[in-house]
Design a protein around this motif. Structure first.
Motif, PDB file in Angstrom:
ATOM      1  N   ASP A  81      -3.928  67.081  49.500  1.00 49.74           N
ATOM      2  CA  ASP A  81      -3.918  65.671  49.114  1.00 49.74           C
ATOM      3  C   ASP A  81      -3.814  64.847  50.393  1.00 49.74           C
ATOM      4  OD1 ASP A  81      -3.561  63.139  48.151  1.00 49.74           O
ATOM      5  OD2 ASP A  81      -1.931  63.665  46.765  1.00 49.74           O
ATOM      6  N   ASN A  82      -4.914  64.239  50.778  1.00 52.52           N
ATOM      7  CA  ASN A  82      -4.982  63.436  51.999  1.00 52.52           C
ATOM      8  C   ASN A  82      -4.724  61.953  51.752  1.00 52.52           C
ATOM      9  OD1 ASN A  82      -5.748  65.326  54.104  1.00 52.52           O
ATOM     10  ND2 ASN A  82      -7.658  65.574  52.987  1.00 52.52           N
ATOM     11  N   HIS A  83      -4.359  61.566  50.550  1.00 53.25           N
ATOM     12  CA  HIS A  83      -4.250  60.160  50.186  1.00 53.25           C
ATOM     13  C   HIS A  83      -2.845  59.594  50.294  1.00 53.25           C
ATOM     14  CE1 HIS A  83      -8.397  60.300  48.927  1.00 53.25           C
ATOM     15  NE2 HIS A  83      -8.125  61.384  48.223  1.00 53.25           N
ATOM     16  N   LYS A  84      -1.886  60.381  50.703  1.00 53.83           N
ATOM     17  CA  LYS A  84      -0.508  59.922  50.854  1.00 53.83           C
ATOM     18  C   LYS A  84      -0.189  59.797  52.338  1.00 53.83           C
ATOM     19  CE  LYS A  84       0.927  61.763  46.471  1.00 53.83           C
ATOM     20  NZ  LYS A  84       1.788  62.644  45.747  1.00 53.83           N
ATOM     21  N   PRO A  85       0.903  59.137  52.687  1.00 54.60           N
ATOM     22  CA  PRO A  85       1.239  58.994  54.113  1.00 54.60           C
ATOM     23  C   PRO A  85       1.383  60.336  54.835  1.00 54.60           C
ATOM     24  CG  PRO A  85       2.568  57.515  52.799  1.00 54.60           C
ATOM     25  CD  PRO A  85       1.823  58.385  51.832  1.00 54.60           C
ATOM     26  N   THR A  86       1.963  61.329  54.164  1.00 58.88           N
ATOM     27  CA  THR A  86       2.020  62.678  54.731  1.00 58.88           C
ATOM     28  C   THR A  86       1.193  63.602  53.845  1.00 58.88           C
ATOM     29  OG1 THR A  86       4.038  63.205  53.517  1.00 58.88           O
ATOM     30  CG2 THR A  86       4.305  62.374  55.759  1.00 58.88           C
ATOM     31  N   ILE A  87       0.554  64.556  54.442  1.00 56.15           N
ATOM     32  CA  ILE A  87      -0.315  65.479  53.716  1.00 56.15           C
ATOM     33  C   ILE A  87       0.527  66.342  52.782  1.00 56.15           C
ATOM     34  CG2 ILE A  87      -1.784  67.503  54.041  1.00 56.15           C
ATOM     35  CD1 ILE A  87      -2.723  66.146  56.656  1.00 56.15           C
ATOM     36  N   GLU A  88      -0.002  66.568  51.574  1.00 55.85           N
ATOM     37  CA  GLU A  88       0.609  67.497  50.633  1.00 55.85           C
ATOM     38  C   GLU A  88      -0.391  68.600  50.347  1.00 55.85           C
ATOM     39  OE1 GLU A  88       2.011  65.588  47.094  1.00 55.85           O
ATOM     40  OE2 GLU A  88       3.561  64.489  48.168  1.00 55.85           O
ATOM     41  N   VAL A  89       0.116  69.813  50.178  1.00 52.92           N
ATOM     42  CA  VAL A  89      -0.726  70.968  49.902  1.00 52.92           C
ATOM     43  C   VAL A  89      -0.336  71.531  48.535  1.00 52.92           C
ATOM     44  CG1 VAL A  89      -1.385  73.273  50.689  1.00 52.92           C
ATOM     45  CG2 VAL A  89      -0.949  71.474  52.360  1.00 52.92           C
ATOM     46  N   TRP A  90      -1.335  71.856  47.731  1.00 50.86           N
ATOM     47  CA  TRP A  90      -1.119  72.378  46.385  1.00 50.86           C
ATOM     48  C   TRP A  90      -1.796  73.736  46.242  1.00 50.86           C
ATOM     49  CZ3 TRP A  90       1.295  69.480  42.438  1.00 50.86           C
ATOM     50  CH2 TRP A  90       1.593  68.171  42.764  1.00 50.86           C
ATOM     51  N   THR A  91      -1.135  74.666  45.562  1.00 56.91           N
ATOM     52  CA  THR A  91      -1.753  75.956  45.267  1.00 56.91           C
ATOM     53  C   THR A  91      -1.211  76.493  43.946  1.00 56.91           C
ATOM     54  OG1 THR A  91      -2.299  78.152  46.148  1.00 56.91           O
ATOM     55  CG2 THR A  91      -0.103  77.323  46.650  1.00 56.91           C
ATOM     56  N   ARG A  95      -0.343  84.686  38.883  1.00 49.29           N
ATOM     57  CA  ARG A  95       0.469  85.674  38.154  1.00 49.29           C
ATOM     58  C   ARG A  95       1.711  85.105  37.488  1.00 49.29           C
ATOM     59  NH1 ARG A  95      -0.217  91.620  40.386  1.00 49.29           N
ATOM     60  NH2 ARG A  95      -2.426  91.430  40.749  1.00 49.29           N
ATOM     61  N   THR A  96       2.195  83.980  37.937  1.00 50.52           N
ATOM     62  CA  THR A  96       3.444  83.457  37.387  1.00 50.52           C
ATOM     63  C   THR A  96       3.255  82.146  36.622  1.00 50.52           C
ATOM     64  OG1 THR A  96       3.949  82.321  39.459  1.00 50.52           O
ATOM     65  CG2 THR A  96       4.846  84.536  39.193  1.00 50.52           C
ATOM     66  N   ASN A  97       2.015  81.696  36.462  1.00 49.03           N
ATOM     67  CA  ASN A  97       1.718  80.468  35.713  1.00 49.03           C
ATOM     68  C   ASN A  97       2.500  79.271  36.228  1.00 49.03           C
ATOM     69  OD1 ASN A  97      -0.089  81.813  33.977  1.00 49.03           O
ATOM     70  ND2 ASN A  97       1.628  82.571  32.771  1.00 49.03           N
ATOM     71  N   ARG A  98       2.498  79.115  37.525  1.00 48.76           N
ATOM     72  CA  ARG A  98       3.155  77.979  38.167  1.00 48.76           C
ATOM     73  C   ARG A  98       2.191  77.344  39.163  1.00 48.76           C
ATOM     74  NH1 ARG A  98       8.921  80.624  39.924  1.00 48.76           N
ATOM     75  NH2 ARG A  98       9.609  81.165  37.837  1.00 48.76           N
ATOM     76  N   ILE A  99       2.656  76.253  39.736  1.00 44.26           N
ATOM     77  CA  ILE A  99       1.899  75.609  40.800  1.00 44.26           C
ATOM     78  C   ILE A  99       2.902  75.185  41.869  1.00 44.26           C
ATOM     79  CG2 ILE A  99       1.967  73.307  39.771  1.00 44.26           C
ATOM     80  CD1 ILE A  99      -0.976  73.013  40.796  1.00 44.26           C
ATOM     81  N   ALA A 100       2.509  75.282  43.115  1.00 44.27           N
ATOM     82  CA  ALA A 100       3.397  74.894  44.218  1.00 44.27           C
ATOM     83  C   ALA A 100       2.825  73.671  44.912  1.00 44.27           C
ATOM     84  CB  ALA A 100       3.541  76.035  45.220  1.00 44.27           C
ATOM     85  N   ARG A 101       3.729  72.757  45.270  1.00 43.92           N
ATOM     86  CA  ARG A 101       3.362  71.591  46.068  1.00 43.92           C
ATOM     87  C   ARG A 101       4.187  71.649  47.342  1.00 43.92           C
ATOM     88  NH1 ARG A 101       4.677  65.442  44.380  1.00 43.92           N
ATOM     89  NH2 ARG A 101       6.738  66.341  44.404  1.00 43.92           N
ATOM     90  N   LEU A 102       3.530  71.687  48.474  1.00 44.60           N
ATOM     91  CA  LEU A 102       4.221  71.686  49.756  1.00 44.60           C
ATOM     92  C   LEU A 102       4.216  70.269  50.290  1.00 44.60           C
ATOM     93  CD1 LEU A 102       2.914  74.629  49.403  1.00 44.60           C
ATOM     94  CD2 LEU A 102       3.433  74.853  51.803  1.00 44.60           C
ATOM     95  N   GLN A 103       5.409  69.751  50.549  1.00 41.83           N
ATOM     96  CA  GLN A 103       5.569  68.421  51.111  1.00 41.83           C
ATOM     97  C   GLN A 103       6.209  68.576  52.483  1.00 41.83           C
ATOM     98  OE1 GLN A 103       7.948  67.055  47.686  1.00 41.83           O
ATOM     99  NE2 GLN A 103       6.496  65.359  47.589  1.00 41.83           N
TER     100      GLN A 103
END
Length: 121
Positions: A81-91, A95-103
């Motif tokens: 996500d390049n649209h915020k002041p700091t970059i966020e990464v999503w993946t 296998r665990t039916n989750r999503i991670a957001r790195l801030q």
């Protein structure tokens, strides 16, 4: 371009057709599966077998790893996500039916957190 079988990134010059490979530091461990580029030109990859994502800086040809909070993730996609002041990464985790957001915290964020911690003592 992510090269899962080679555990590397490939840069292809579309004019000369020259290919440059950037080997992941721990071959056979992680599984470089997907890649995307952020607004600063850094390449983000998910490491399918490693429960991590990594950032590759083409200017310095260095890798930085970020450990994900869960195990057994088997990540196969990554988005930035390049649209915020700091970059966020999503993946997403397959296998665990989750999503991670790195801030990522800025230097100002870290300084403010340190001041709050000192004030609580």
């Amino acid at each position: 371009m992510a090269n899962w079988w080679g555990d590397n990134l490939a840069k292809i010059d579309i004019r000369t057709h020259d290919v440059t490979y950037y080997q992941y530091p721990l071959p056979g461990f992680a599984g470089v599966y997907d890649a995307t580029v952020d607004r600063d030109g850094k390449v983000w990859v998910n490491l399918m077998n490693g429960d991590r994502v990594a950032r590759f800086d083409p200017a310095t040809e260095t890798w930085t790893e970020y450990l994900l909070p869960s195990r057994g993730t088997e990540t196969r996609f990554i988005a930035v996500d390049n649209h915020k002041p700091t970059i966020e990464v999503w993946t997403p985790y397959w296998r665990t039916n989750r999503i991670a957001r790195l801030q990522f915290r800025t230097a100002d964020d870290l300084q403010a957190a340190e001041l709050r911690t000192r004030a609580q003592r």
